[in-house]
Design a protein around this motif. Structure first.
Motif, PDB file in Angstrom:
ATOM      1  N   ILE A  65       0.836  -1.199   0.000  1.00 18.89           N
ATOM      2  CA  ILE A  65       0.000   0.000   0.000  1.00 18.89           C
ATOM      3  C   ILE A  65       0.873   1.251   0.000  1.00 18.89           C
ATOM      4  CG2 ILE A  65      -1.611   1.377   1.368  1.00 18.89           C
ATOM      5  CD1 ILE A  65      -3.071  -1.185   2.043  1.00 18.89           C
ATOM      6  N   THR A  77      -2.713  -0.486  -8.088  1.00 20.74           N
ATOM      7  CA  THR A  77      -3.587  -1.643  -8.335  1.00 20.74           C
ATOM      8  C   THR A  77      -4.711  -1.267  -9.288  1.00 20.74           C
ATOM      9  OG1 THR A  77      -3.080  -2.631  -6.187  1.00 20.74           O
ATOM     10  CG2 THR A  77      -5.140  -3.316  -7.234  1.00 20.74           C
ATOM     11  N   VAL A 115      -2.274  -7.743  -2.504  1.00 20.80           N
ATOM     12  CA  VAL A 115      -1.782  -6.659  -1.664  1.00 20.80           C
ATOM     13  C   VAL A 115      -1.136  -7.296  -0.444  1.00 20.80           C
ATOM     14  CG1 VAL A 115      -2.444  -4.680  -0.251  1.00 20.80           C
ATOM     15  CG2 VAL A 115      -3.520  -5.031  -2.488  1.00 20.80           C
ATOM     16  N   THR A 164       0.755  -6.123   2.959  1.00 21.03           N
ATOM     17  CA  THR A 164       0.974  -4.911   3.733  1.00 21.03           C
ATOM     18  C   THR A 164       0.828  -5.157   5.228  1.00 21.03           C
ATOM     19  OG1 THR A 164       0.279  -2.590   3.902  1.00 21.03           O
ATOM     20  CG2 THR A 164      -1.448  -4.225   3.556  1.00 21.03           C
ATOM     21  N   ALA A 170      -8.802  -1.755  -1.938  1.00 27.62           N
ATOM     22  CA  ALA A 170      -7.954  -2.695  -2.676  1.00 27.62           C
ATOM     23  C   ALA A 170      -8.803  -3.736  -3.390  1.00 27.62           C
ATOM     24  CB  ALA A 170      -6.961  -3.369  -1.727  1.00 27.62           C
ATOM     25  N   ALA A 199      -7.969  -6.090  -6.604  1.00 29.38           N
ATOM     26  CA  ALA A 199      -6.990  -6.981  -5.980  1.00 29.38           C
ATOM     27  C   ALA A 199      -7.645  -8.328  -5.712  1.00 29.38           C
ATOM     28  CB  ALA A 199      -6.456  -6.383  -4.674  1.00 29.38           C
TER      29      ALA A 199
END
Length: 170
Positions: A3, A14, A28, A30, A41, A46
């Motif tokens: 992120i 993304t 993702v 993170t 996301a 994603a």
């Protein structure tokens, strides 16, 4: 995709990647898992959201699952999404989601519920007495009809529409 990245944040990256004609799948990875970041996301396309404290072998397995077309969410993120779906703003979100889901046929709706439960294509096929190829065809039609990018978005929509509450299946 992280992120926090220099120049462009991972969520914007993304969104840009998923708009491409031959868009790659995005996971993702993170340390952050605030509701808004997770939802943005997933809505950006994603196919997975994995926390950095996940053991390395599980991260590799998550990337492989996403590459095979299966969505992946860390357990903490799944719990968070479930709580969010039950939370504020639900009436408007639910109404909008129900309007979209109304475009599905009965069998497509059953497949969407199964996807929302996190079942793989083979499990959906066994449960609904379909071939895996037929399940894949239904998933593809759902994605096209509802202008979605992946199974995670189908699951979110099924949850938002309340379909998960309407089924007696565990």
């Amino acid at each position: 995709m992280d992120i926090r990245m220099p120049a462009v944040d991972g969520l914007t990256a993304t969104e840009s990647l998923r708009r491409r004609e031959d868009a790659p799948q995005v996971v993702v990875l993170t340390t952050f898992h605030a509701d808004e970041q997770v939802l943005r996301a997933l809505r950006a396309g994603a196919a997975g959201f994995v926390l950095k404290d996940t053991p390395p072998a599980e991260i590799v397995a998550a990337v492989r699952r996403v590459a095979a077309g299966e969505p992946v969410l860390s357990p903490a993120v799944t719990r968070q999404l479930m709580a969010h779906a039950a939370g504020a703003g639900g009436d408007t979100r639910r109404r909008h989601a129900r309007e979209r889901v109304a475009r599905l046929g009965d069998r497509e709706r059953e497949v969407a519920v199964a996807v929302g439960r996190g079942l793989a294509n083979a499990d959906i096929a066994a449960e609904l007495y379909l071939s895996v190829a037929t399940v894949k065809a239904h998933v593809s039609r759902i994605l096209a009809k509802l202008d979605l990018d992946n199974r995670v978005q189908i699951a979110l929509l099924a949850h938002d529409a309340g379909l998960m509450e309407e089924t007696d299946t565990p």
